[in-house]
Scaffold this motif. Structure first.
Motif, PDB file in Angstrom:
ATOM      1  N   ARG A 252      25.252 -41.261  26.710  1.00  0.00           N
ATOM      2  CA  ARG A 252      24.438 -40.873  27.981  1.00  0.00           C
ATOM      3  C   ARG A 252      24.436 -42.676  28.345  1.00  0.00           C
ATOM      4  O   ARG A 252      24.625 -42.884  29.799  1.00  0.00           O
ATOM      5  N   VAL A 253      24.561 -43.839  27.520  1.00  0.00           N
ATOM      6  CA  VAL A 253      24.718 -45.170  27.711  1.00  0.00           C
ATOM      7  C   VAL A 253      26.462 -45.587  27.372  1.00  0.00           C
ATOM      8  O   VAL A 253      27.443 -45.221  26.343  1.00  0.00           O
ATOM      9  N   LEU A 254      27.433 -46.150  28.297  1.00  0.00           N
ATOM     10  CA  LEU A 254      28.706 -46.546  27.742  1.00  0.00           C
ATOM     11  C   LEU A 254      28.446 -48.126  28.069  1.00  0.00           C
ATOM     12  O   LEU A 254      28.172 -49.091  28.659  1.00  0.00           O
ATOM     13  N   ILE A 255      28.955 -48.888  26.883  1.00  0.00           N
ATOM     14  CA  ILE A 255      29.446 -49.700  26.671  1.00  0.00           C
ATOM     15  C   ILE A 255      30.715 -50.416  26.670  1.00  0.00           C
ATOM     16  O   ILE A 255      30.997 -49.968  25.918  1.00  0.00           O
ATOM     17  N   VAL A 305      25.231 -41.906  32.028  1.00  0.00           N
ATOM     18  CA  VAL A 305      24.371 -42.772  33.736  1.00  0.00           C
ATOM     19  C   VAL A 305      24.748 -43.809  33.480  1.00  0.00           C
ATOM     20  O   VAL A 305      24.026 -44.341  34.875  1.00  0.00           O
ATOM     21  N   HIS A 306      25.387 -44.868  33.039  1.00  0.00           N
ATOM     22  CA  HIS A 306      24.840 -46.083  32.958  1.00  0.00           C
ATOM     23  C   HIS A 306      26.066 -46.766  31.996  1.00  0.00           C
ATOM     24  O   HIS A 306      26.340 -46.292  31.059  1.00  0.00           O
ATOM     25  N   VAL A 307      26.665 -48.088  33.031  1.00  0.00           N
ATOM     26  CA  VAL A 307      27.807 -48.318  31.862  1.00  0.00           C
ATOM     27  C   VAL A 307      27.287 -50.325  31.882  1.00  0.00           C
ATOM     28  O   VAL A 307      26.997 -50.750  33.124  1.00  0.00           O
ATOM     29  N   ALA A 308      26.767 -50.344  30.620  1.00  0.00           N
ATOM     30  CA  ALA A 308      26.995 -51.453  30.810  1.00  0.00           C
ATOM     31  C   ALA A 308      27.788 -52.819  29.628  1.00  0.00           C
ATOM     32  O   ALA A 308      28.574 -52.556  29.228  1.00  0.00           O
ATOM     33  N   SER A 309      28.197 -54.305  30.176  1.00  0.00           N
ATOM     34  CA  SER A 309      28.933 -55.059  29.571  1.00  0.00           C
ATOM     35  C   SER A 309      27.834 -56.014  28.496  1.00  0.00           C
ATOM     36  O   SER A 309      27.009 -56.446  29.698  1.00  0.00           O
ATOM     37  N   GLN A 322      33.048 -53.712  36.842  1.00  0.00           N
ATOM     38  CA  GLN A 322      33.092 -53.102  38.090  1.00  0.00           C
ATOM     39  C   GLN A 322      34.372 -52.679  38.881  1.00  0.00           C
ATOM     40  O   GLN A 322      33.945 -52.343  39.262  1.00  0.00           O
ATOM     41  N   ARG A 323      35.589 -53.560  38.060  1.00  0.00           N
ATOM     42  CA  ARG A 323      36.243 -53.721  38.339  1.00  0.00           C
ATOM     43  C   ARG A 323      36.594 -52.071  38.540  1.00  0.00           C
ATOM     44  O   ARG A 323      37.633 -51.040  39.220  1.00  0.00           O
ATOM     45  N   PRO A 330      26.962 -46.831  38.028  1.00  0.00           N
ATOM     46  CA  PRO A 330      26.112 -48.637  38.356  1.00  0.00           C
ATOM     47  C   PRO A 330      26.566 -49.409  36.902  1.00  0.00           C
ATOM     48  O   PRO A 330      26.640 -48.871  35.988  1.00  0.00           O
ATOM     49  N   VAL A 331      26.585 -50.471  36.978  1.00  0.00           N
ATOM     50  CA  VAL A 331      26.736 -51.260  35.954  1.00  0.00           C
ATOM     51  C   VAL A 331      26.433 -52.318  35.552  1.00  0.00           C
ATOM     52  O   VAL A 331      25.292 -53.052  36.904  1.00  0.00           O
ATOM     53  N   SER A 332      26.538 -52.698  34.452  1.00  0.00           N
ATOM     54  CA  SER A 332      24.692 -54.060  34.689  1.00  0.00           C
ATOM     55  C   SER A 332      25.356 -55.004  33.095  1.00  0.00           C
ATOM     56  O   SER A 332      25.939 -54.287  32.572  1.00  0.00           O
TER      57      SER A 332
END
Ligand SMILES: Cc1ncc(C[n+]2csc(CCOP(=O)(O)OP(=O)(O)O)c2C)c(N)n1
Ligand code: SF4
Lengths: 355, 179, 248
Positions: A252-255, A305-309, A322-323, A330-332
């Motif tokens: 659900r989240v991609l790190i 649903v979300h990508v996190a750096s 983001q690029r 969405p990215v956070s």
């Protein structure tokens, strides 16, 4: 030779020797002074050259001179020292010489601290020095990987005639882990007769070689920059390296995380899986070239649903994420940069807030 | 299975070395290991600590806030780290220098006068090896002979001090089992 | 030295982070006493180096700036040029001043910048763990000269005071040490003289202090003092190399 238990900094020094690089110039700085201390003992024994320069500025030009003369050469430093080397790196890239730089990052800006950090991501991947140049940047997540990256850095630097940087953090330098020095990563230095100032007699040629970066004629300068760009484009096509974790799941989240930070994420991902929360991870091993396509594709997964750096900086790699995503998800960013590495618990906490 | 062992004490008590010997021995036994030192301004004079992670899988986070075991060589390190030890772990207290207890009833606390034992052997400098051996004996984390092998390797260049350190292993082992 | 046990106003009561037997503390005290005696605390600005003395500002009670490694003389130049009325000094180790910062110190001295430099020569890089410095003695073992300083490879130790004294412009160049009460008295006199010349707006002033680093020399404080006496002082000769009177 079997496994040996070694401190990252010492293993980095040994790896260079095993890769066939017997020349090293450096200036002390915490948390990587052990590389110089190790090599001040080891290189004389191995018949190599060790010299402590008077500053990182001087060291970067010692590196430039030696690289331009055709020698395999490397140096190591940490953030404030790398800042000073950036001038030399710009010249080395412009003059198309191969050299290997290791940055064992500590917290900045300014004098900052001496504990682990990843705050030199921009400096490493987007320039640092002036002008349109790039370095090939590799980021190890273990002492073993640091060894392998150092060993592969030399032939890569020679293939592209460009500086290559190993971007580690203080923990990679200070930690001890078991390491092996793979014999098959040893490489012969390439033939540099076409361009290196190694002496006309040495290469039995009447044609002199010139190493320089001044191009007053705008056409010539543009041509040099196009030649550099062609190399960076080729790196983008051929040198992207990354690893994935739990990517076969319906995460659900991609790190996206690299280096020491990615190991902490791995533990967090394991723990979250036990709670029934599936999280996947892409760990870029090359930061330039960045795995743009791979991150983009991985984020497309239906379940995601979300990508996190997640990085030990105030949000630098997140701009590349983001690029890569071009707004598809969405990215956070999550991170810390005082030297306190975020714990698995803190990362789990953050991931939960995304759901 | 993963265990984390934290060694803590004054700088100069040989914390890093006993941790290294444990990591080395675990590596020889086929485990994945990581030796993670504290480094930073607090090293000069203050408390030094070092964590060894031993695991049968590749080691993830090298950041350990809650170790399974603690070997505390001085009082400040016991006070600082004992509350963070996981339930069921071993807390070894150097009772020569620490008069208080961890006040934990969910761990296996043992009190070993490691500095005194080392003094009786002829040098307080082997206190770190006494502590390591007492801990290994108690926790059964590894076979003691592996520790002996690694000590011989570690001191290969200083052969003269090997017998002292092997005696420290024997005494530490005894103390760890009877404490 | 009647007031020895009273803390100078310019010195704070912070607990020292320096190692036992380190001479940085003594030198701090001398500076503070001189600043008190000259009554200049309210208009003094110190510039801290990068080295063990990076935290020097914790021990003083007047304004301070923290420089990048080796750049203190350039920062001091900046301060002094825009505020000539301020009393400015740099406090620098041998790695900071004689290695990475050699360019800055030579040019500041040569321009005759009217600030004062206190140069702490302890023959090693203290803060980073005892690597070789430009002032490391021949054959001295350090963590980056494990076989001893090889002068055939890296040259003889740099005599910074002599090097700066070879320039025409700088006015006051002196070398002292603090390894005994007798020497401490002389060192204080030199520091006071240096600040006095600055106060009078006369010249650049430079005080080299031959110092110890027991920790990285691997010695007890007493052994370190003996080694300084036997090994460093014959090479780093004490005394005034230059005064404005000899220059004028
Ligand atoms: C650009 C840069 N390079 C290297 C360092 C690391 N560094 C910190 S202090 C120091 C040397 C300190 O030695 P010295 O000036 O002799 O002072 P001491 O600690 O002995 O008093 C170095 C190399 C740094 N902070 N910045
Ligand atoms: S390391 Fe050396 S210079 Fe630094 S505080 Fe200790 S004794 Fe002084």
């Amino acid at each position: 030779m079997g496994k040996v238990l070694m401190k990252g900094n010492e293993a980095i020094g040994e790896a260079a020797i095993r890769a066939g690089c017997l020349n090293y110039f450096a200036y002390p700085i915490t948390p990587q002074s052990e590389v110089a201390e190790y090599l001040s003992r080891r290189l004389p024994e191995a018949g190599g050259v060790f010299l402590q320069g008077e500053s990182e500025v001087a060291v970067s030009y010692m590196i430039f001179g030696a690289a331009a003369a055709g020698a395999r050469i490397f140096t190591t430093s940490s953030s404030p020292g790398i800042s000073l080397m950036c001038e030399g790196i710009s010249y080395i890239a412009a003059a198309q010489c191969p050299a290997v730089f290791v940055n064992i990052m500590r917290g900045g800006p300014g004098l900052g601290g001496i504990l682990p950090s990843q705050a030199d991501y921009f400096q490493a991947t987007k320039g640092g020095g002036h002008g349109d140049y790039r370095m090939l940047v590799m980021a190890p997540a273990s002492v073993q990987e640091a060894v392998e990256m150092v060993m592969t850095a030399f032939p890569l630097a020679e293939k592209y005639r460009n500086p290559v940087m190993i971007l580690g953090d203080g923990l990679i330098g200070q930690m001890m882990e078991p390491v092996e020095f793979p014999d098959d990563l040893r490489s012969e230095p390439s033939n540099k007769d076409d361009w290196a100032t190694n002496g006309m007699d040495t290469r039995r040629s009447d044609k002199r070689n010139l190493v320089k970066s001044l191009f007053l004629d705008p056409d010539q300068l543009n041509r040099n920059n196009l030649a550099l760009k062609a190399k960076y484009d080729r790196m983008n096509r051929e040198e992207v390296r990354y690893e994935t974790y739990h990517m076969d799941l319906d995460y659900r989240v991609l790190i996206v995380s690299y280096g020491t930070m990615s190991r902490v994420c791995r533990t967090a991902i394991d723990n979250l899986a036990e709670e029934g929360i599936d999280v996947g991870m892409i760990r870029p091993q090359t930061l330039f070239p960045f795995p743009v396509q791979q991150v983009h594709d991985a984020a497309q997964k239906q379940s995601c649903v979300h990508v996190a750096s997640i990085e030990m900086s105030m949000g630098q790699m997140v701009e590349d994420v983001q690029r890569a995503l071009q707004g598809v998800k969405p990215v956070s960013w999550y991170g810390k940069c005082g030297g306190d590495v975020p714990t698995p618990e803190e990362i789990m906490e953050f991931v939960r807030t995304l759901l | 299975m993963q265990s984390e062992v934290m060694f803590a004490g004054f700088g100069g008590q040989g914390i890093l070395l006993s941790a290294k010997i444990l990591a080395h021995a675990a590596m020889k036994d086929g485990y994945e290991v990581a030796w993670i030192p504290s480094y930073g301004p607090e090293m000069r004079g203050g408390t030094a600590y070092c964590t060894v992670v031993v695991s049968d899988r590749p080691i993830g986070s090298p950041i350990i806030r809650n170790p399974l075991h603690l070997v505390a060589m001085n009082r400040p390190s016991l006070e600082k780290f004992a509350p963070h030890v996981k339930q069921g772990g071993v807390i070894l207290i150097n009772s020569s220098l620490i008069k208080i207890s961890s006040s934990r009833d969910d761990v296996d606390e043992i009190r070993v006068p490691v500095t005194d034992i080392a003094k009786d052997l002829g040098s307080t400098r082997s206190a770190n090896i006494v502590a390591l051996s007492a801990f290994v004996a108690r926790s059964r984390i590894l076979d003691m002979d592996l520790i002996r092998d690694c000590i011989k390797e570690e001191f290969a260049n200083k052969e003269k001090i090997i017998p002292l350190n092997l005696a420290a292993v024997d005494e530490g082992q005894k103390a760890g089992l009877t404490a | 030295m009647g007031k020895t046990f009273q803390r100078p106003e310019a010195l704070s009561d912070a607990v020292t982070h320096y190692c036992p037997g380190c001479t940085h503390g003594i030198i701090h005290r001398l500076i503070a006493e001189v600043i008190d005696e000259l009554g200049i605390r309210g208009r003094t600005v110190g510039v801290a180096p990068v080295g063990c003395a990076v935290l020097a500002y914790n021990y003083f009670t007047f304004d301070f700036q923290e420089a990048a490694h080796g750049r203190a003389p350039a920062m001091a130049t900046g301060i002094k040029r825009v505020r000539p009325d301020l009393m400015v000094f740099t406090y620098q180790g041998d790695g900071d001043l004689a290695s990475i910062g050699m360019g800055e110190i030579v040019h500041a001295a040569n321009r005759g910048e009217k600030f004062t430099t206190i140069f702490v020569n302890n023959a090693v890089y203290g803060m980073t763990g005892g690597q070789m410095a430009p002032t490391t003695m021949p054959n001295q073992r350090t963590t980056t000269s494990p076989f001893g300083r090889r002068v055939d490879e890296v040259g003889m130790p740099i005599k910074v005071a002599e090097l700066l004294a070879a320039l025409q412009t700088p006015g006051y160049i002196v070398r002292q040490t603090v390894i005994s009460p007798k020497y401490i008295k002389r060192a204080k006199r030199a520091i006071k003289q240096a600040f006095t010349y600055q106060k009078e707006g006369r010249c650049y002033s430079f005080v080299e202090v031959v110092s110890t680093c027991p920790t990285n020399w691997g010695m007890t404080p007493m052994e370190a003092i003996q080694w300084t006496q036997d090994t460093m002082l014959p090479y780093y000769e004490l005394g005034e190399l230059k005064t404005p009177e000899t220059t004028d």
